[in-house]
Scaffold this motif. Structure first.
Motif, PDB file in Angstrom:
ATOM      1  N   ALA A  83      -2.900  46.544  69.768  1.00 12.06           N
ATOM      2  CA  ALA A  83      -3.336  46.831  71.175  1.00 12.06           C
ATOM      3  C   ALA A  83      -4.578  47.524  71.586  1.00 12.06           C
ATOM      4  O   ALA A  83      -5.174  47.663  72.464  1.00 12.06           O
ATOM      5  N   GLY A  84      -5.195  48.468  70.210  1.00  9.71           N
ATOM      6  CA  GLY A  84      -6.264  49.137  70.374  1.00  9.71           C
ATOM      7  C   GLY A  84      -5.980  50.381  70.980  1.00  9.71           C
ATOM      8  O   GLY A  84      -7.120  51.211  71.060  1.00  9.71           O
ATOM      9  N   VAL A  85      -4.812  50.775  70.918  1.00  8.85           N
ATOM     10  CA  VAL A  85      -4.610  51.944  71.537  1.00  8.85           C
ATOM     11  C   VAL A  85      -4.690  53.183  70.583  1.00  8.85           C
ATOM     12  O   VAL A  85      -5.185  54.106  70.690  1.00  8.85           O
ATOM     13  N   LEU A  86      -4.304  52.846  69.341  1.00  6.48           N
ATOM     14  CA  LEU A  86      -4.845  53.753  68.007  1.00  6.48           C
ATOM     15  C   LEU A  86      -5.646  52.907  67.152  1.00  6.48           C
ATOM     16  O   LEU A  86      -5.551  51.739  67.034  1.00  6.48           O
ATOM     17  N   THR A  87      -6.716  53.781  66.599  1.00  4.26           N
ATOM     18  CA  THR A  87      -7.368  53.053  65.281  1.00  4.26           C
ATOM     19  C   THR A  87      -6.928  53.382  64.130  1.00  4.26           C
ATOM     20  O   THR A  87      -6.270  54.312  63.948  1.00  4.26           O
ATOM     21  N   PRO A  88      -7.107  52.732  63.028  1.00  5.51           N
ATOM     22  CA  PRO A  88      -6.895  52.985  61.703  1.00  5.51           C
ATOM     23  C   PRO A  88      -7.355  54.456  61.377  1.00  5.51           C
ATOM     24  O   PRO A  88      -6.501  55.436  60.821  1.00  5.51           O
ATOM     25  N   LYS A  89      -8.487  54.916  61.952  1.00  4.86           N
ATOM     26  CA  LYS A  89      -8.951  56.397  61.933  1.00  4.86           C
ATOM     27  C   LYS A  89      -7.732  57.398  62.423  1.00  4.86           C
ATOM     28  O   LYS A  89      -7.633  58.516  62.058  1.00  4.86           O
ATOM     29  N   ASP A  90      -7.207  57.048  63.700  1.00  4.77           N
ATOM     30  CA  ASP A  90      -6.216  57.853  64.029  1.00  4.77           C
ATOM     31  C   ASP A  90      -5.037  58.058  63.280  1.00  4.77           C
ATOM     32  O   ASP A  90      -4.482  59.234  63.150  1.00  4.77           O
ATOM     33  N   ILE A  91      -4.532  56.922  62.973  1.00  2.01           N
ATOM     34  CA  ILE A  91      -3.387  56.863  62.036  1.00  2.01           C
ATOM     35  C   ILE A  91      -3.798  57.656  60.665  1.00  2.01           C
ATOM     36  O   ILE A  91      -2.874  58.749  60.118  1.00  2.01           O
ATOM     37  N   GLU A  92      -4.823  57.547  59.966  1.00  2.00           N
ATOM     38  CA  GLU A  92      -5.205  58.129  58.557  1.00  2.00           C
ATOM     39  C   GLU A  92      -5.568  59.585  58.720  1.00  2.00           C
ATOM     40  O   GLU A  92      -5.027  60.459  58.124  1.00  2.00           O
ATOM     41  N   SER A  93      -5.803  60.102  60.031  1.00  3.12           N
ATOM     42  CA  SER A  93      -6.139  61.559  60.075  1.00  3.12           C
ATOM     43  C   SER A  93      -4.812  62.252  60.384  1.00  3.12           C
ATOM     44  O   SER A  93      -4.868  63.497  60.316  1.00  3.12           O
ATOM     45  N   LEU A  94      -3.607  61.585  60.446  1.00  2.00           N
ATOM     46  CA  LEU A  94      -2.349  62.101  60.203  1.00  2.00           C
ATOM     47  C   LEU A  94      -2.006  62.214  58.919  1.00  2.00           C
ATOM     48  O   LEU A  94      -0.594  62.556  58.558  1.00  2.00           O
ATOM     49  N   GLY A  95      -2.739  61.766  58.010  1.00  2.00           N
ATOM     50  CA  GLY A  95      -2.444  61.927  56.571  1.00  2.00           C
ATOM     51  C   GLY A  95      -1.635  60.726  56.133  1.00  2.00           C
ATOM     52  O   GLY A  95      -0.933  60.692  55.140  1.00  2.00           O
ATOM     53  N   MET A  96      -1.959  59.715  56.845  1.00  2.00           N
ATOM     54  CA  MET A  96      -1.302  58.525  56.484  1.00  2.00           C
ATOM     55  C   MET A  96      -2.252  57.237  56.058  1.00  2.00           C
ATOM     56  O   MET A  96      -2.498  56.483  57.116  1.00  2.00           O
ATOM     57  N   PRO A  97      -2.719  57.080  54.885  1.00  2.02           N
ATOM     58  CA  PRO A  97      -3.829  56.300  54.617  1.00  2.02           C
ATOM     59  C   PRO A  97      -3.204  54.634  54.761  1.00  2.02           C
ATOM     60  O   PRO A  97      -2.210  54.382  54.031  1.00  2.02           O
ATOM     61  N   LEU A  98      -3.833  53.946  55.351  1.00  2.00           N
ATOM     62  CA  LEU A  98      -3.402  52.749  55.888  1.00  2.00           C
ATOM     63  C   LEU A  98      -3.655  51.491  54.839  1.00  2.00           C
ATOM     64  O   LEU A  98      -4.687  51.665  54.254  1.00  2.00           O
ATOM     65  N   PRO A  99      -2.760  50.511  54.865  1.00  2.00           N
ATOM     66  CA  PRO A  99      -2.964  49.563  54.018  1.00  2.00           C
ATOM     67  C   PRO A  99      -4.150  48.614  54.589  1.00  2.00           C
ATOM     68  O   PRO A  99      -4.358  48.595  55.681  1.00  2.00           O
ATOM     69  N   GLU A 100      -4.463  47.821  53.530  1.00  2.16           N
ATOM     70  CA  GLU A 100      -5.683  47.037  53.987  1.00  2.16           C
ATOM     71  C   GLU A 100      -5.490  45.950  55.204  1.00  2.16           C
ATOM     72  O   GLU A 100      -6.545  45.805  56.065  1.00  2.16           O
ATOM     73  N   MET A 101      -4.404  45.486  55.439  1.00  2.43           N
ATOM     74  CA  MET A 101      -3.944  44.726  56.674  1.00  2.43           C
ATOM     75  C   MET A 101      -4.184  45.396  57.783  1.00  2.43           C
ATOM     76  O   MET A 101      -4.579  44.591  58.578  1.00  2.43           O
ATOM     77  N   TYR A 102      -4.123  46.627  57.856  1.00  2.00           N
ATOM     78  CA  TYR A 102      -4.572  47.259  59.167  1.00  2.00           C
ATOM     79  C   TYR A 102      -5.559  48.114  59.169  1.00  2.00           C
ATOM     80  O   TYR A 102      -5.837  48.986  59.663  1.00  2.00           O
ATOM     81  N   GLY A 103      -6.612  47.535  58.265  1.00  2.00           N
ATOM     82  CA  GLY A 103      -7.990  48.285  58.334  1.00  2.00           C
ATOM     83  C   GLY A 103      -8.186  49.438  57.194  1.00  2.00           C
ATOM     84  O   GLY A 103      -9.300  50.140  57.459  1.00  2.00           O
ATOM     85  N   GLY A 104      -7.260  49.679  56.362  1.00  7.00           N
ATOM     86  CA  GLY A 104      -7.363  50.725  55.690  1.00  7.00           C
ATOM     87  C   GLY A 104      -7.619  50.406  54.102  1.00  7.00           C
ATOM     88  O   GLY A 104      -7.903  49.046  54.228  1.00  7.00           O
ATOM     89  N   THR A 105      -7.554  51.145  53.277  1.00  7.23           N
ATOM     90  CA  THR A 105      -7.832  50.828  51.795  1.00  7.23           C
ATOM     91  C   THR A 105      -6.796  51.018  50.782  1.00  7.23           C
ATOM     92  O   THR A 105      -6.939  50.837  49.584  1.00  7.23           O
TER      93      THR A 105
END
Length: 628
Positions: free
Chosen positions: A327-349
């Protein structure tokens, strides 16, 4: 009661602050009235004065209890835990959680119907119970270990024992920490692992060499033989057929297992070469972020169990993350700032392993906001995120996994937590023969069940098409379900083995007749169907009285998220709703009247409490100015 059958006869009291252990007779808590399990724990909590303390206060009692059927062959090896729940939201409430496996029967065989744990040890300890020999032992060597390593260490110390333990999540007071036994049995909901952690209690080790004294063994044997003859106590019958089936992609690693002494064998056990072996109850949480990742899902499940994290709550959290990202309510950077590196499917590496490891260790170590549970974590992300959380219809801090029937919504409103670990009946009866319902193929008796028990059934009781929903009579269904929930959680009996279709051969047999007969056979106390239903009603009213005395609960608290009334919501097995608020409030009126409660306040009247032999409860509520 001259001689006890079924019950072991003793309640173990442990004061960790003073290092004192005492034993009290079970008869002090009127087991003939409150049975065991949740009923017994509620009676003890009431007698303790319903302490108005926080979940992590040393004076928060941790109450673990079994029932008169625990340890008997059949789907009965269960225990219930009651305490003030740190997971409850926004206020910490007195709540309950159930667990199967071997540990409950071992406690019974050791000679105890329950354990009351108070206080806080000044250093990490574990409780060792070997029949009459009960000691508080130093746990310094195992504090910090995961649940698997802890059990291995303690089983070396006490061969043949059953171990109940917390992992790092409980030690670090995560509000979604579980208390685990073996690899898949747990007091999962409620965050009670953190209550153990707050008391510096790492584990409870039990080895019992006794048994269960049966009043009428021939009658019990006939009941068991009758169920087996019907094919209901068979691993190919529900629930064994459903929950014991292998997870797609893992068939070659799979075999069946079950709780101690239970014929259903409805757990899946997996042994993966080069990895861990464990029972699998619920493993799908990671698939909400990365569908089809069987290996990653398994790795995540194993790490959850080792760290002692509630996998059901993780399902809600990962669903929430997915929806917020989409929904764009949170961005991958928002999640990663919590110490949770996202997988590629959700914009992370990150790789799956990197995400899972950081995510779960962050929760277990208290470094991730989701360690507080989704309800509290969602607050920090703003209104839109909070609305997404609401559409997943969490109730009082719990991820609700039902809600597609009107009766299930009323259950959510009147309970203290997600009730559907032990109260699926409104959904099962509600579906009736509605072919469009999830799991409809499992529900061939829906409409006849409703007719037999005198409660509404069928498509009109669901909320898949709100325009067709009929609210009249749902109060009867809900009251029936709540009483049966109390009975299951007090006798104790497995939820999946006591669905309304279980033992359904009227007029000779149905689930309530079975409950009456098996209780009478084991305990020697003749209790008719009407009397055992009254016992369920008594326990439900005592639970209500606790919420009134401790939390000043009134009618306004018997509700659900406003989103239920505003728009369709995710009931986990389908999109349902919205609920008609005016009709729902009228339904509550009828519910209170049927219960004999005051309609304005939603509180039991003196007349009702005295009818249920709870005069002392009525007197106490009146002294506190809480009786209507």
């Amino acid at each position: 009661m001259a001689e006890l059958y079924g019950w072991a006869g003793k309640i173990l009291w442990v004061d960790l602050t003073r290092g004192k252990i005492t034993k009290k007779p079970t008869t002090d808590y009127q087991p003939e009235k409150f049975i065991g399990g949740v009923g017994l724990a509620c009676k003890i909590f009431w007698d303790l004065g319903c302490p108005k303390v926080s979940a992590f206060d040393p004076n928060n009692p941790l109450l673990i209890s079994v029932g008169p059927l625990t340890g008997v062959h059949g789907p009965f090896s269960r225990a219930e835990l009651c305490s003030i729940s740190p997971q409850s939201y926004p206020n910490e409430l007195f709540a309950y959680s159930g667990m199967g496996g071997e540990w409950p029967s071992q406690l019974k065989y050791a000679g105890y119907d329950g354990i009351v744990i108070l206080g806080k040890a000044d250093k990490p300890v574990y409780l060792s119970i070997r029949d009459e020999d009960v000691t508080i032992e130093d746990a310094s060597e195992i504090w910090g270990l995961d649940t698997f390593a802890t059990q291995k260490w303690l089983m070396r110390e006490c061969p043949g024992a059953s171990v109940l333990t917390i992992g790092p999540a409980g030690e670090n007071l995560s509000r979604i920490a579980v208390i685990l036994s073996e690899t898949g049995h747990a007091f999962g909901q409620g965050g009670f692992g953190a209550v153990m952690g707050s008391k510096n209690l790492k584990a409870i080790v039990v080895k019992g060499t006794g048994g269960v004294k049966i009043a009428r063994p021939d009658d019990l044997l006939e009941l068991i033989k009758g169920r087996k003859a019907k094919g209901e106590w068979n691993i190919e019958y529900y629930p064994g057929k459903i929950f014991g089936s292998p997870t797609p992609g893992m068939e070659k690693f799979y075999k069946r297992m079950g709780c101690f002494g239970c014929p259903y064998q409805c757990h899946s056990f997996y042994s993966v070469p080069g990895k861990s072996a464990a029972a699998m109850c619920r493993v799908f949480w990671y698939s909400f972020l990365n569908p089809g990742k069987t290996k990653a899902t398994w790795d995540g499940y194993i790490l959850c169990q080792k760290l002692g994290i509630n996998t059901f709550e993780l399902e809600a959290i990962t669903k929430f993350i997915k929806y917020c990202l989409e929904a764009g309510v949170l961005t991958p950077k928002d999640i990663e700032s919590l110490g949770m590196p996202l997988p590629e499917m959700y914009g992370g590496t990150a790789t799956d392993r990197e995400f899972i490891t950081a995510f779960l260790y962050g929760i277990a170590e208290g470094k991730n906001p989701f360690s507080e549970g989704l309800a509290r974590a969602a607050e920090r992300f703003g209104k839109e995120a909070k609305d997404i959380y609401g559409r997943m219809h969490e109730g009082r801090g719990y991820f609700i996994h039902m809600g597609e029937t009107i009766g299930s919504v009323l259950q959510i409103a009147t309970n203290v937590r997600d009730p559907f670990d032990s109260a699926h009946e409104s959904t099962i009866i509600g579906f009736g023969n509605f072919k469009g319902a999830p799991f409809a193929s499992l529900l061939p008796l829906g409409d006849p069940l409703g007719e037999h028990f005198g409660v509404p059934a069928g498509e009109s009781t669901t909320l898949y098409d709100p325009s067709k929903a009929v609210y009249e009579g749902i109060e009867r269904q809900t009251v029936w379900v709540e009483h049966n929930q109390c009975l299951k959680n007090s006798l104790t009996m497995c939820e999946y083995a006591t669905m309304p279709w279980s033992f359904f051969d009227p007029p000779e047999m149905d689930v309530r007749i079975f409950e009456s007969r098996v209780f009478s056979a084991v305990t020697g106390i003749d209790m008719s169907v009407k009397e055992i239903e009254k016992a369920g009603e008594r326990i439900w009213n005592l639970m209500r009285a606790i919420t009134i005395k401790r939390d000043n609960r009134t009618r306004k608290d018997d509700t659900v998220s406003e989103i239920f009334f505003e728009s369709p919501y995710d009931s986990m097995v389908g999109i349902a709703g919205p609920v008609d608020k005016d009709k729902f409030e009228s339904l509550k009126d009828r519910y209170y009247r049927l219960r004999g409660w005051d309609v304005k306040t939603g509180r039991p009247t003196r007349e009702k409490l005295e009818e249920l032999d709870l005069k002392d409860v009525a007197d106490e509520l009146e002294r506190e100015g809480l009786l209507p």
